[in-house]
Design a protein around this motif. Sequence first.
Motif, PDB file in Angstrom:
ATOM      1  N   UNK A 235      94.811  17.268  76.075  1.00 11.71           N
ATOM      2  CA  UNK A 235      95.690  17.378  74.916  1.00 11.71           C
ATOM      3  C   UNK A 235      97.088  17.866  75.309  1.00 11.71           C
ATOM      4  N   UNK A 236      97.134  18.851  76.215  1.00 13.30           N
ATOM      5  CA  UNK A 236      98.438  19.347  76.662  1.00 13.30           C
ATOM      6  C   UNK A 236      99.237  18.252  77.366  1.00 13.30           C
ATOM      7  N   UNK A 240     102.817  16.527  76.235  1.00  8.75           N
ATOM      8  CA  UNK A 240     103.985  16.454  77.125  1.00  8.75           C
ATOM      9  C   UNK A 240     104.443  15.017  77.296  1.00  8.75           C
ATOM     10  N   UNK A 241     103.484  14.102  77.529  1.00  8.70           N
ATOM     11  CA  UNK A 241     103.841  12.699  77.704  1.00  8.70           C
ATOM     12  C   UNK A 241     104.416  12.096  76.424  1.00  8.70           C
ATOM     13  N   UNK A 242     103.873  12.489  75.288  1.00  6.18           N
ATOM     14  CA  UNK A 242     104.416  11.994  74.020  1.00  6.18           C
ATOM     15  C   UNK A 242     105.850  12.468  73.826  1.00  6.18           C
ATOM     16  N   UNK A 243     106.109  13.724  74.209  1.00  6.42           N
ATOM     17  CA  UNK A 243     107.478  14.232  74.103  1.00  6.42           C
ATOM     18  C   UNK A 243     108.424  13.473  75.033  1.00  6.42           C
ATOM     19  N   UNK A 244     107.950  13.220  76.263  1.00  3.42           N
ATOM     20  CA  UNK A 244     108.781  12.466  77.217  1.00  3.42           C
ATOM     21  C   UNK A 244     109.033  11.047  76.715  1.00  3.42           C
ATOM     22  N   UNK A 245     107.967  10.412  76.217  1.00  2.00           N
ATOM     23  CA  UNK A 245     108.120   9.044  75.716  1.00  2.00           C
ATOM     24  C   UNK A 245     109.056   8.990  74.510  1.00  2.00           C
ATOM     25  N   UNK A 246     109.003  10.004  73.649  1.00  2.00           N
ATOM     26  CA  UNK A 246     109.911  10.035  72.497  1.00  2.00           C
ATOM     27  C   UNK A 246     111.356  10.177  72.950  1.00  2.00           C
ATOM     28  N   UNK A 247     111.604  11.036  73.939  1.00  2.00           N
ATOM     29  CA  UNK A 247     112.965  11.184  74.462  1.00  2.00           C
ATOM     30  C   UNK A 247     113.463   9.884  75.094  1.00  2.00           C
ATOM     31  N   UNK A 248     112.590   9.226  75.845  1.00  2.93           N
ATOM     32  CA  UNK A 248     112.980   7.955  76.473  1.00  2.93           C
ATOM     33  C   UNK A 248     113.274   6.896  75.427  1.00  2.93           C
ATOM     34  N   UNK A 276      93.616   6.983  79.526  1.00  8.33           N
ATOM     35  CA  UNK A 276      92.387   7.346  78.805  1.00  8.33           C
ATOM     36  C   UNK A 276      91.145   7.048  79.630  1.00  8.33           C
ATOM     37  N   UNK A 277      91.285   6.184  80.621  1.00  7.12           N
ATOM     38  CA  UNK A 277      90.126   5.819  81.429  1.00  7.12           C
ATOM     39  C   UNK A 277      89.590   7.003  82.223  1.00  7.12           C
ATOM     40  N   UNK A 278      90.439   7.854  82.896  1.00  5.00           N
ATOM     41  CA  UNK A 278      89.870   8.984  83.626  1.00  5.00           C
ATOM     42  C   UNK A 278      89.119   9.950  82.751  1.00  5.00           C
ATOM     43  N   UNK A 279      89.553  10.129  81.477  1.00  5.37           N
ATOM     44  CA  UNK A 279      88.853  11.054  80.582  1.00  5.37           C
ATOM     45  C   UNK A 279      87.445  10.560  80.299  1.00  5.37           C
TER      46      UNK A 279
END
Length: 288
Positions: A235-236, A240-248, A276-279
């Motif tokens: 989740x963390x 973080x990735x969602x925040x990065x993707x939103x900035x990009x 999602x595959x590794x999870x």
Amino acid sequence: MGATVNGAGSASSQSMMAGTLSIKTAKGIKNRVVAEKSSSKPKKRLNYNYRDISGQLIRAKKSQSAAMVTARAQSKLAVLSRSAASGQYSKKEIANAIAHARRMVRCAQQKTRNLREEEMEQRSHEKETSARDQQRRNEAKRRIAQKERKIECKIAAKEIQENSRNKRRRNEMMKKRLMHRSQERAKMNEADMKYIKGQMDRDDGEEHYSPLGDSAVLDLSMEAAALAEIQRLDQERQQIEAQIEAEIAAEIAMESGSDGSGSMASLPSQSTAAQSAPVEAASVDVAL
């Protein structure tokens, strides 16, 4: 008697004729005397400056000035003609002056005509020159405007190419950032999964030697804690990735437009699907 009368009459007629002749002779003598007196009287000196009109003609530079000089020459000729009629001047001198004045009148008229012709030619030449100059100025303006348009088109084309290069470069950089984040997340998930699997394998190995019956409960609690830790980390990382993707996406929308944002929007979904595959694999490993 008759002879006497006739003789007397002829005598009287002869006397009358003699008187008439004497009167005519007296008048002729008087006229000759007057003529001799007039001829013997001294003549006036003619005040004529022959250089006056010629000097004015030389100084005249325009047709109007030459026309004024012509009028003065004609006026001077009229004055000389009146002076000749007065008989107060020498005939030769006045005739010479009149002839010169007439020549000056013709010279003044000729110069007036020549100056008018020259002025007409000058005005015609100036009009032609002005028309040619205006045509050259218009042609120069047209060429300058054409060159400016070409330069503007070249500058605009260069700006478009530069903007396209910048957009491609930014898109490549964004793709590279997303790819790096995806690779980093996959490595971290792989490391976490290996650690959890190692812990579970260690717990399974210790279960065979544990005399206590509570080992099974301990293993289940450890598995639950490991799953909870995996979910928390996942989740963390997703946040973080969602925040990065939103900035990009915001940067792409501001700089490259809708095309860049649409192409980049597909990348986060792909990276999320790939991550999602590794999870899922981790959950399978834990269940095992």
